[in-house]
Design a protein around this motif. Structure first.
Motif, PDB file in Angstrom:
ATOM      1  N   LEU A   1       0.855  -1.187   0.000  1.00 16.91           N
ATOM      2  CA  LEU A   1       0.000   0.000   0.000  1.00 16.91           C
ATOM      3  C   LEU A   1       0.889   1.234   0.000  1.00 16.91           C
ATOM      4  CD1 LEU A   1      -2.749   1.440   0.396  1.00 16.91           C
ATOM      5  CD2 LEU A   1      -2.420   1.121   2.863  1.00 16.91           C
ATOM      6  N   VAL A   2       0.574   2.167  -0.891  1.00 18.15           N
ATOM      7  CA  VAL A   2       1.370   3.381  -0.998  1.00 18.15           C
ATOM      8  C   VAL A   2       0.453   4.547  -1.338  1.00 18.15           C
ATOM      9  CG1 VAL A   2       1.890   3.028  -3.443  1.00 18.15           C
ATOM     10  CG2 VAL A   2       3.471   4.353  -2.019  1.00 18.15           C
ATOM     11  N   GLN A   3       0.830   5.731  -0.932  1.00 24.65           N
ATOM     12  CA  GLN A   3       0.041   6.912  -1.273  1.00 24.65           C
ATOM     13  C   GLN A   3       0.320   7.340  -2.711  1.00 24.65           C
ATOM     14  OE1 GLN A   3       0.952   9.875   1.762  1.00 24.65           O
ATOM     15  NE2 GLN A   3      -0.906   9.326   2.879  1.00 24.65           N
ATOM     16  N   ALA A   4      -0.626   8.028  -3.285  1.00 25.82           N
ATOM     17  CA  ALA A   4      -0.442   8.557  -4.634  1.00 25.82           C
ATOM     18  C   ALA A   4       0.820   9.415  -4.691  1.00 25.82           C
ATOM     19  CB  ALA A   4      -1.655   9.381  -5.043  1.00 25.82           C
ATOM     20  N   GLY A   5       1.581   9.224  -5.762  1.00 26.91           N
ATOM     21  CA  GLY A   5       2.857   9.912  -5.904  1.00 26.91           C
ATOM     22  C   GLY A   5       4.038   9.132  -5.379  1.00 26.91           C
ATOM     23  N   GLY A   6       3.760   8.063  -4.659  1.00 28.51           N
ATOM     24  CA  GLY A   6       4.808   7.257  -4.063  1.00 28.51           C
ATOM     25  C   GLY A   6       5.394   6.245  -5.034  1.00 28.51           C
ATOM     26  N   SER A   7       6.269   5.397  -4.487  1.00 26.65           N
ATOM     27  CA  SER A   7       6.990   4.418  -5.300  1.00 26.65           C
ATOM     28  C   SER A   7       6.968   3.045  -4.643  1.00 26.65           C
ATOM     29  CB  SER A   7       8.458   4.851  -5.471  1.00 26.65           C
ATOM     30  OG  SER A   7       8.559   6.080  -6.145  1.00 26.65           O
ATOM     31  N   LEU A   8       7.090   2.033  -5.476  1.00 30.02           N
ATOM     32  CA  LEU A   8       7.252   0.654  -5.037  1.00 30.02           C
ATOM     33  C   LEU A   8       8.204  -0.034  -6.004  1.00 30.02           C
ATOM     34  CD1 LEU A   8       3.605  -0.557  -4.222  1.00 30.02           C
ATOM     35  CD2 LEU A   8       5.475  -0.283  -2.570  1.00 30.02           C
ATOM     36  N   ARG A   9       8.784  -1.139  -5.542  1.00 31.93           N
ATOM     37  CA  ARG A   9       9.622  -1.954  -6.416  1.00 31.93           C
ATOM     38  C   ARG A   9       9.170  -3.394  -6.292  1.00 31.93           C
ATOM     39  NH1 ARG A   9      15.848  -3.883  -6.002  1.00 31.93           N
ATOM     40  NH2 ARG A   9      16.437  -3.728  -8.201  1.00 31.93           N
ATOM     41  N   LEU A  10       8.807  -3.966  -7.422  1.00 31.86           N
ATOM     42  CA  LEU A  10       8.407  -5.367  -7.469  1.00 31.86           C
ATOM     43  C   LEU A  10       9.567  -6.208  -7.986  1.00 31.86           C
ATOM     44  CD1 LEU A  10       4.858  -5.029  -9.100  1.00 31.86           C
ATOM     45  CD2 LEU A  10       5.527  -4.725  -6.708  1.00 31.86           C
ATOM     46  N   SER A  11       9.631  -7.441  -7.504  1.00 28.21           N
ATOM     47  CA  SER A  11      10.635  -8.387  -7.961  1.00 28.21           C
ATOM     48  C   SER A  11       9.955  -9.673  -8.388  1.00 28.21           C
ATOM     49  CB  SER A  11      11.635  -8.705  -6.845  1.00 28.21           C
ATOM     50  OG  SER A  11      12.310  -7.558  -6.409  1.00 28.21           O
ATOM     51  N   CYS A  12      10.565 -10.353  -9.337  1.00 35.38           N
ATOM     52  CA  CYS A  12      10.055 -11.649  -9.786  1.00 35.38           C
ATOM     53  C   CYS A  12      11.253 -12.550 -10.050  1.00 35.38           C
ATOM     54  CB  CYS A  12       9.210 -11.501 -11.038  1.00 35.38           C
ATOM     55  SG  CYS A  12       8.706 -13.073 -11.762  1.00 35.38           S
ATOM     56  N   ALA A  13      11.348 -13.612  -9.274  1.00 35.43           N
ATOM     57  CA  ALA A  13      12.431 -14.565  -9.424  1.00 35.43           C
ATOM     58  C   ALA A  13      11.945 -15.795 -10.174  1.00 35.43           C
ATOM     59  CB  ALA A  13      12.967 -14.964  -8.054  1.00 35.43           C
ATOM     60  N   ALA A  14      12.669 -16.159 -11.214  1.00 31.00           N
ATOM     61  CA  ALA A  14      12.315 -17.315 -12.033  1.00 31.00           C
ATOM     62  C   ALA A  14      13.230 -18.490 -11.696  1.00 31.00           C
ATOM     63  CB  ALA A  14      12.441 -16.975 -13.511  1.00 31.00           C
ATOM     64  N   SER A  15      12.648 -19.668 -11.680  1.00 34.02           N
ATOM     65  CA  SER A  15      13.429 -20.892 -11.453  1.00 34.02           C
ATOM     66  C   SER A  15      12.855 -22.003 -12.312  1.00 34.02           C
ATOM     67  CB  SER A  15      13.415 -21.282  -9.970  1.00 34.02           C
ATOM     68  OG  SER A  15      12.103 -21.537  -9.535  1.00 34.02           O
ATOM     69  N   GLY A  16      13.601 -23.087 -12.410  1.00 38.48           N
ATOM     70  CA  GLY A  16      13.154 -24.201 -13.228  1.00 38.48           C
ATOM     71  C   GLY A  16      13.804 -24.160 -14.600  1.00 38.48           C
ATOM     72  N   ARG A  17      13.037 -24.469 -15.620  1.00 35.81           N
ATOM     73  CA  ARG A  17      13.570 -24.592 -16.972  1.00 35.81           C
ATOM     74  C   ARG A  17      13.651 -23.224 -17.653  1.00 35.81           C
ATOM     75  NH1 ARG A  17      13.442 -29.896 -18.659  1.00 35.81           N
ATOM     76  NH2 ARG A  17      13.005 -29.392 -20.844  1.00 35.81           N
ATOM     77  N   THR A  18      14.508 -22.367 -17.107  1.00 34.22           N
ATOM     78  CA  THR A  18      14.652 -21.011 -17.630  1.00 34.22           C
ATOM     79  C   THR A  18      15.771 -20.963 -18.646  1.00 34.22           C
ATOM     80  OG1 THR A  18      16.089 -20.445 -15.782  1.00 34.22           O
ATOM     81  CG2 THR A  18      13.745 -19.928 -15.543  1.00 34.22           C
ATOM     82  N   PHE A  19      15.584 -21.606 -19.778  1.00 36.47           N
ATOM     83  CA  PHE A  19      16.566 -21.563 -20.837  1.00 36.47           C
ATOM     84  C   PHE A  19      15.842 -21.247 -22.138  1.00 36.47           C
ATOM     85  CE2 PHE A  19      15.088 -25.545 -22.435  1.00 36.47           C
ATOM     86  CZ  PHE A  19      14.764 -26.297 -21.321  1.00 36.47           C
ATOM     87  N   GLY A  20      16.621 -20.940 -23.149  1.00 28.90           N
ATOM     88  CA  GLY A  20      16.007 -20.617 -24.422  1.00 28.90           C
ATOM     89  C   GLY A  20      15.731 -19.137 -24.552  1.00 28.90           C
ATOM     90  N   SER A  21      14.947 -18.795 -25.552  1.00 29.47           N
ATOM     91  CA  SER A  21      14.622 -17.403 -25.848  1.00 29.47           C
ATOM     92  C   SER A  21      13.263 -17.052 -25.256  1.00 29.47           C
ATOM     93  CB  SER A  21      14.605 -17.177 -27.354  1.00 29.47           C
ATOM     94  OG  SER A  21      15.866 -17.444 -27.911  1.00 29.47           O
ATOM     95  N   TYR A  22      13.241 -15.996 -24.480  1.00 30.06           N
ATOM     96  CA  TYR A  22      11.978 -15.600 -23.890  1.00 30.06           C
ATOM     97  C   TYR A  22      12.035 -14.142 -23.448  1.00 30.06           C
ATOM     98  CZ  TYR A  22      14.594 -16.709 -19.613  1.00 30.06           C
ATOM     99  OH  TYR A  22      15.545 -16.775 -18.627  1.00 30.06           O
ATOM    100  N   ASP A  23      10.867 -13.596 -23.191  1.00 32.16           N
ATOM    101  CA  ASP A  23      10.722 -12.285 -22.572  1.00 32.16           C
ATOM    102  C   ASP A  23      10.199 -12.493 -21.168  1.00 32.16           C
ATOM    103  OD1 ASP A  23       9.368 -10.569 -25.510  1.00 32.16           O
ATOM    104  OD2 ASP A  23      11.392 -11.222 -25.015  1.00 32.16           O
ATOM    105  N   MET A  24      10.529 -11.568 -20.307  1.00 37.14           N
ATOM    106  CA  MET A  24       9.875 -11.524 -18.997  1.00 37.14           C
ATOM    107  C   MET A  24       9.216 -10.167 -18.844  1.00 37.14           C
ATOM    108  SD  MET A  24      12.179 -13.573 -16.237  1.00 37.14           S
ATOM    109  CE  MET A  24      10.848 -13.484 -15.023  1.00 37.14           C
ATOM    110  N   GLY A  25       8.116 -10.164 -18.138  1.00 34.10           N
ATOM    111  CA  GLY A  25       7.410  -8.901 -18.017  1.00 34.10           C
ATOM    112  C   GLY A  25       6.358  -8.920 -16.933  1.00 34.10           C
ATOM    113  N   TRP A  26       5.533  -7.882 -16.963  1.00 28.20           N
ATOM    114  CA  TRP A  26       4.496  -7.699 -15.965  1.00 28.20           C
ATOM    115  C   TRP A  26       3.165  -7.358 -16.629  1.00 28.20           C
ATOM    116  CZ3 TRP A  26       5.616  -8.481 -10.817  1.00 28.20           C
ATOM    117  CH2 TRP A  26       6.971  -8.538 -10.483  1.00 28.20           C
TER     118      TRP A  26
END
Length: 117
Positions: free
Chosen positions: A11-36
């Protein structure tokens, strides 16, 4: 299989900031994009941003350009989303996505971002 684990919402007030993280594991090989993607109550899931894992090129939805920044740490198989100048309309569940060029999509469980006025 690929597993994606998000963290960093809150929860953040308007004008504020946050940082999200996403950790991938498993068969993370080949060509791909990551996103949100994000999904607000009563609305469809929408694209927010993505980064090419090999070349690092990025793209953003018009609604977040200049406010959100995606980055990656290839050694950690982790993608980050810096959310600045947050608005109440950014309130949503944010989902991490891994899109294989061949092989489809994987999704995280989602992390809630709430922006108060």
């Amino acid at each position: 299989q690929v597993q994606l684990v998000e963290s960093g919402g809150g929860l953040v007030q308007a004008g504020g900031s946050l940082r999200l993280s996403c950790a991938a594991s498993g068969r993370t090989f080949g060509s791909y994009d990551m996103g949100w993607y994000r999904q607000a109550p009563g609305k469809e899931r929408e694209f927010v941003t993505a980064i090419s894992w090999l070349g690092g090129s990025t793209r953003y939805a018009d609604s977040v350009k200049g406010r959100f920044t995606i980055s990656s740490d290839n050694a950690k198989n982790t993608v980050y989303l810096q959310l600045n100048s947050l608005k109440p309309e950014d309130t949503a569940i944010y989902y991490c996505n891994l899109h294989r060029y061949v092989g489809g999509d994987y999704w995280g469980q989602g992390t809630q971002v709430t922006v108060s006025t």
